[in-house]
Structures are given as C-alpha cells and as structure tokens.
Write an enzyme that holds these catalytic residues in place. Sequence first.
Site, PDB file in Angstrom:
ATOM      1  N   VAL A   1       0.831  -1.206   0.000  1.00 51.74           N
ATOM      2  CA  VAL A   1       0.000   0.000   0.000  1.00 51.74           C
ATOM      3  C   VAL A   1       0.867   1.259   0.000  1.00 51.74           C
ATOM      4  CG1 VAL A   1      -1.736   1.319   1.260  1.00 51.74           C
ATOM      5  CG2 VAL A   1      -1.897  -1.180   1.156  1.00 51.74           C
TER       6      VAL A   1
ATOM      7  N   ARG B   1      13.098  -2.047   6.796  1.00 48.33           N
ATOM      8  CA  ARG B   1      14.241  -2.523   6.015  1.00 48.33           C
ATOM      9  C   ARG B   1      14.433  -1.634   4.780  1.00 48.33           C
ATOM     10  NH1 ARG B   1      12.095  -8.577   6.131  1.00 48.33           N
ATOM     11  NH2 ARG B   1      10.235  -7.283   5.912  1.00 48.33           N
TER      12      ARG B   1
ATOM     13  N   LYS C   1      -7.186  -1.511  10.541  1.00 52.63           N
ATOM     14  CA  LYS C   1      -8.467  -1.956  11.090  1.00 52.63           C
ATOM     15  C   LYS C   1      -8.334  -2.558  12.479  1.00 52.63           C
ATOM     16  CE  LYS C   1      -7.709  -5.869   8.150  1.00 52.63           C
ATOM     17  NZ  LYS C   1      -6.794  -5.299   7.172  1.00 52.63           N
TER      18      LYS C   1
ATOM     19  N   GLU D   1     -10.617   5.716   6.020  1.00 55.37           N
ATOM     20  CA  GLU D   1     -11.459   5.099   4.979  1.00 55.37           C
ATOM     21  C   GLU D   1     -10.899   3.755   4.526  1.00 55.37           C
ATOM     22  OE1 GLU D   1     -14.338   4.327   3.241  1.00 55.37           O
ATOM     23  OE2 GLU D   1     -14.596   6.504   3.126  1.00 55.37           O
TER      24      GLU D   1
ATOM     25  N   VAL E   1     -11.604  -0.221   6.169  1.00 54.62           N
ATOM     26  CA  VAL E   1     -12.724  -1.121   5.910  1.00 54.62           C
ATOM     27  C   VAL E   1     -13.027  -1.146   4.421  1.00 54.62           C
ATOM     28  CG1 VAL E   1     -15.135  -1.665   6.405  1.00 54.62           C
ATOM     29  CG2 VAL E   1     -13.716  -0.594   8.162  1.00 54.62           C
TER      30      VAL E   1
ATOM     31  N   GLY F   1     -11.294  -1.612   1.704  1.00 50.72           N
ATOM     32  CA  GLY F   1     -10.343  -1.057   0.754  1.00 50.72           C
ATOM     33  C   GLY F   1     -10.783   0.234   0.106  1.00 50.72           C
TER      34      GLY F   1
ATOM     35  N   GLY G   1      -2.554 -16.146  -4.782  1.00 50.12           N
ATOM     36  CA  GLY G   1      -2.168 -14.968  -4.003  1.00 50.12           C
ATOM     37  C   GLY G   1      -3.318 -14.283  -3.292  1.00 50.12           C
TER      38      GLY G   1
ATOM     39  N   ASP H   1     -10.337 -10.742  10.752  1.00 54.45           N
ATOM     40  CA  ASP H   1     -10.266  -9.539   9.936  1.00 54.45           C
ATOM     41  C   ASP H   1     -11.655  -8.915   9.761  1.00 54.45           C
ATOM     42  OD1 ASP H   1      -8.764  -7.926   7.633  1.00 54.45           O
ATOM     43  OD2 ASP H   1     -10.629  -8.676   6.779  1.00 54.45           O
TER      44      ASP H   1
ATOM     45  N   LYS I   1     -13.482  -5.182  11.191  1.00 57.50           N
ATOM     46  CA  LYS I   1     -14.238  -4.263  10.337  1.00 57.50           C
ATOM     47  C   LYS I   1     -15.670  -4.095  10.838  1.00 57.50           C
ATOM     48  CE  LYS I   1     -11.268  -5.423   6.436  1.00 57.50           C
ATOM     49  NZ  LYS I   1     -11.036  -6.424   5.361  1.00 57.50           N
TER      50      LYS I   1
END
Lengths: 430, 430
Positions: B17, B49, B107, B131, B134, B136, B189, B203, B207
Amino acid sequence: MMRTRPLKVALLGCGVVGSEVARIMTTHADDLAARIGAPVELAGVAVRRPDKVRGGVPAELITTDATALVKRGDIDVVVEVIGGIEPARTLITTAFEHGASVVSANKALLAQDGASLYAAAEQHGQDLYYEAAVAGAIPLIRPLRESLAGDKINRVMGIVNGTTNFILDKMDSTGAGYQEALDEATALGYAEADPTADVEGFDAAAKAAILAGIAFHTRVRLDDVYREGMTEVTAADFASAKQMGCTIKLLAICERAADGGSVTARVHPAMIPLSHPLASVREAYNAVFVEAEAAGQLMFYGPGAGGSPTASAVLGDVVAVCRNRLNEATGPGESAYTQLPVSSMGEVVTRYHISLDVADKPGVLAQVATVFAEHGVSIDTVRQQGKDGEASLVVVTHRAPDAALSGTVEALRKLDTVRGVASIMRVEGE
Amino acid sequence: MMRTRPLKVALLGCGVVGSEVARIMTTHADDLAARIGAPVELAGVAVRRPDKVRGGVPAELITTDATALVKRGDIDVVVEVIGGIEPARTLITTAFEHGASVVSANKALLAQDGASLYAAAEQHGQDLYYEAAVAGAIPLIRPLRESLAGDKINRVMGIVNGTTNFILDKMDSTGAGYQEALDEATALGYAEADPTADVEGFDAAAKAAILAGIAFHTRVRLDDVYREGMTEVTAADFASAKQMGCTIKLLAICERAADGGSVTARVHPAMIPLSHPLASVREAYNAVFVEAEAAGQLMFYGPGAGGSPTASAVLGDVVAVCRNRLNEATGPGESAYTQLPVSSMGEVVTRYHISLDVADKPGVLAQVATVFAEHGVSIDTVRQQGKDGEASLVVVTHRAPDAALSGTVEALRKLDTVRGVASIMRVEGE
C-alpha cells in the site's frame, strides 16, 4: 460542549421531499443536534399553496413569500426542493447574498448553471451541496468529490433514472412492449402522466452533466450531453440482447478519452452483459458504476428517488453544511481545474449491435461487410436468419467511433439489398 | 489563489500500500495540489528494512526512525500503513502530540483502540481518518459518517473480506470443498500462507466493530463482535443452500435491535437468497449493504484490498485532511453519543437452516418438532431424505433468538434418534 443557539434552516418547497425533510428534522432533532454539535431548527417553509402543506409543519412557519424568507438574514441553510430553473436560481443566489448556505436537489438547475451557482457561493463564502440531485439517497456526489479526490476517475456509467429502469426491467422480465410497460409504470406511480423527461432521457442527461463535471474536474453542461431516449426499444431488441447474453438499460455514461485530452457524456439505451453488476439492477433502483485508476471498479446502488430517500440525502448535506458553519469553514467548492473539452458523440468509441432486414439472396453479406470495411468499422460477429423470402442480418462490431458507425449505417440504407435498419444499439460494459 | 508552502506528508510503512501511496503522490502531484488548494509533498518514509523499499522513493526520504519522523514538528499528515497494534498506536498518538493529523488503514488498531485514538486526536485538535481500514477502496466510512448523517441506520451487512469471498465463490461455482478452494486462493495470491485472520473471521470482525460504531454512533470494540469462521462450510452446505435458492457468504452483520435499545455485531457464514444483491458479489470483491430508515437499501461494491485500491482510499483521506488544515478546521470526530449497549449473540434474532442425521424410523420427526416447540423455535419447513437406513432431516426455522436455537440444538443432540447435527447455518437477507 454543544452550543445552544440553534442553526436555522429555511425550506423552499414542501412537497414529497420537503415534507419528509420537515418531518425528519422534527422527529430526529436530538440525533441531528448530537451529530452537528448544535441544535438545528426549521425556521420557515416557503410554499406556493399553503393549504396543501403536509406533514404537520406548524402553521406559523409557513409562508408564500420565499424571497423574504431567504432574505431574513438569520438563516444558516436554505434547502431548495422546488425544482426547475426559476424561481429556484434567483432564490439560491439571493440566499448566498444574505449569508446562507444552500442544499439543493435541483438537477436541472445544477446541470445548466452549476458554474455560476458555485461562483456565487464562493463569492459570499457559502456552501453549495447537492447530494440529492443525482441518484436520490445513494451517496455519490460526496464519494466522487471527496473519497476519490486522490484518484483519477476514467469512467462513470450508471442507471440514474428509476422510471426508465422500471420500464426496461418489465420489458426484460415479461417480454412486454414499451407501451405496455410504460402503462404499468404509470399505473403504479413510477411514471408521471407526462413521462417525457424520463423516457426521452432529459432527466438522466442532467445527472450525466453533473457527474461528468465532478468526475473529471471540468465543466460539463446539459447541452454537452448526447441524449437518446428509450421509447424505441422493442421486445425484439430484448430478444436480440438475450441471444448475446445481454440485457438493455438506459445508461448515463461519462468517459475520459483514451488519450486523456477530452471527455464525453451521453445518455442512451445500451446492451450490457448479464454478468455486469448494472445488469441486475431491478425495478426503479439506481446504480452507478465508477472506474478509477487506483480504486478499480466501484458500484453504488440504492433507491434513486422518492420522498424519504431524497430527504435522507438532503439531511446528510444539511448536517455537513451545519458542521462547516460551526467550524467557520466551507466544504469543497467547484473543481474545474482540468478544463478538459467535451467531445461530441461522433468521437465516442464503443461497440454496436445492428439488425438489418435484407433481401434473401446470395452476395448480400458480402455487400454489407464491404460497407462496414469501407468505413473502418470492424465486424466481430454476423448472424443471418431467413424468414419468408426476407432475411435478417445481425451484425455486432468491434469498438469503433460513433461517427464511423453513423457513416456505415447511412451507406447501408442506400444499398438496395438492405430493406431497412431495424435497430442500432450500442453495447457497453464489456 | 494557491498557497505555495507545501503540506508535508510522512509515510509510515512502504509495502504494497505505502509504495502505491508514494507513487501516486509523485505521479499525480499536480492533480492533488489542484484539489487540495496547495501542493502536497512526501516529507519522509519510515521503513524497517531500507533495502526493501520499492516504487522509486528517493533514498534521502527513507528513514528507519519512525518516531523521529512523526516528531519532526513540520509534518501535516502522517499516513500509517504499518498495520498491527504496536508500534502503530504509539506512533499515531505521538503524531497527534506533535501537531500532525493521521490517515490510517489499520483496522485491527481502530477496532481495539478507536476511542482512545479519537480522544487523542481531539485533544490535540487533529484529524483521524481511516477510509482504507474497511473494504479497501470502497467509499464506506465517509458515506456512513457524512452522507447518512441525517438518517438512522438500522443494519449494515457486508462481505468485507476478499479472501474468504474468493474461497466461498469457488466452492459455490465449482463444487469444490473448503481445502481445495483455499489451496487455489493461496496459489493465486488471494490467501496468505497463514490464512487464519481471514478464514477464522478475525479480519472481518475488526471491520464489523468499526462499522457498527459508526453506523450506530456508539462504541463497539473487537471483543463485542461475535465471530465464527468459515472453515467448516462444506460442499454439502452449498448443495443445501442451492436447494433453498441461496448461496453462502461470510457476512459481517451490524444490527440495531427491534426495540432500538441495543445493537449487535457479528461475523459468521450465512445463507442468503440468490436474489439478494450480496449474493452476486464474486471472487475477491467486497460489498456492503446498508439499510437506513429514510434512505432505504443501499449497497457499496468494489475491490476490498490490494495496493492500488487501498492507496486510493488513503489518498482521498489525505486530500480531505489537507483541505481541513487549510481551513484551520477538523472533520467529524468520534460520534458515540447514543451509548447503546452491545448485546450478546444470544439476543440476535434470525432464521436457521439445520441438517440432522437421524434414525430412519417412524416418530423421529415428531420428536424433533417437539424439541423445537419446547424451545420456542417455530419451524418454517422440514425436508426428510432417507439413505441406507439412515435419514436426514433439514429444518428451516422462522426467526428466533440465537439463544433459543442453541438450546434447541443442545436438546436435539441428546435425542437418541438424532445421530448427529451435520450443520447449522443462519439464513440472512430475506
């Protein structure tokens, strides 16, 4: 600490929406006060016919003199739910001049004069909010103006008129023709006695102008929006759409050109794949699909009209404007810094579904295909169907400029093997 | 007139992100400046890092000392995309103390410590926006906090975890079992090597806590949220769902009790009718359905995760916070004035789909029906299926409190004609 002097709201218009605004302001006064940080009260309601006021508005708040109300000088927020150009425009600018911010649901006025209203608001340091002008209760203006303010919007495509969606949904689900579906919509109160503004796309075009302006940070007026109504959509078109795995919706489409140098805004019926999120928007619901560079594909869905939903959007704006006043600030104003030109419909690039009635003899397909090729319109699929000596050809094209397609159709009409062009429909959302 | 001193943004974290936030701030600097009314610049990027920083962030902006960065005193906005509780919490409060506002995508932290973070922001006159925490890129927090600020939200029901929706969508469309679908999600992925936080609902529960707090203007913490994962959903459950015209989704559901005196928040798999707008949310998409008193039913749909979508949400907040600073104002803070209590899962009222393995002999249905009746759970439909001397009973109930259903199931397990309770699933969205 909550301040005790209430913020004062003047309501212009007390019909289906206005009476709901008044009702909620009364029944939910404590919630509104807690969310704003100060009490908010209805200070006056201007109407044309005081005998027709609904919803328990106290008689002493009613006036027929809207101008005097907005000139009072102690009004914080003017809520304009009259609609139409005048007297709404003059009342709004008068409100700004007399120190009030404005919350409006007036799509026609904003599409025509948004820029000058914003200028008047800025000149007097006031807010102009209008969430209710597009897609009723669906939060759309605020997400576009604020949530996506850090992104680049490339496309806004939506069902922004509930009446026409109701009619098209009926045609799709029952096989009815346009007139039959319109009659049902009228009987159920989804269509007005004169449905012109809805079925000819004027209402949707005003909303497209507003959405395009916000999405692309440029000025788009109602006159810039290409508009085609949906009165000529037939049951046969729905049958063709089904064969392609599509349905038909009246769409408002605002696009940034591939080179980024211009934008377009248009309203017309179009085929969209059943797998597209907009395809499953039923009855009188609205939905708007947004494509942004970073965010990807978003959709906003909900009731596009009605007294309560529209009042919800109006009151959300009232809360925001009141908070701004307590902060001695204003919210975002007009953002038209990109000054992108609005291109004409001829420059729109999309796909087409064309039904032709042709003579049932050898060589017709070759003739037709040659016309498409000469105009640079590449054919994706052709389907031939014979019936009683006549035949029909259904051509689906690859993406081509609308001007090239128009030229193609004009040339096709001149072929003596082509008896008629039964329908031309754009194909979107693929 | 645009002011020329730039607003300064400090970025904490430069992973998927963060690197997108940095990239867009550079490539779209002119757009951001025009929308904010002042230029905005990246003033520093704190990472663990430095050798792993991506996306062309200039080396001189990189630091490993996040604390020193947020203490600089010239930072306007700190963007926190580290995640987790510490050091994020300390860095955010330190930022407030040193005059910066904060935009966070965290979150877990907001669900656990939202109230104290809000308090710290308010104490120092700073903004806290989140924003991106929750769903995305989907504009959700702002519509709930602002667009619906004049309405009363009764229910928020959403698919807020993309990983689990991808898995359930695969199970639904291919008939695969849980493990097979998880393996595919991992290979593509969509699922992490350790998928616990997603598949066990942690998760989504974070939210749900955030959404419930905003929707009902009260405090809801992660511990208040009932949570059931989706690892025990089977192909057989999907088959049962199909027989009912339903599919299965992992839902986060926040509800106001019918009497208005309390709220609940929960995460669990549930059957929903195929006709419900949430049923057609495919792959890793998120969508949140909101029911408000005046607005009616709204839905917000889009990508729930990913670097670019999350960066879009972060940057929308950065623009808002920067505008607020230029206005010398702050946006809406915590709104928890209703102080509604959060009820336990036992008080939730919903419908249930229960599969029982029973002995294939007369009188079993009567026995089972008696147990339901004794616990006050009314049966809507029963389906009996015999197979090899064994039989199965599928019971769908009317609405009943969760505690009553639990009591029913406990009693059913004690019947010697009931060999086992194959599955219990709630039925929502009807």
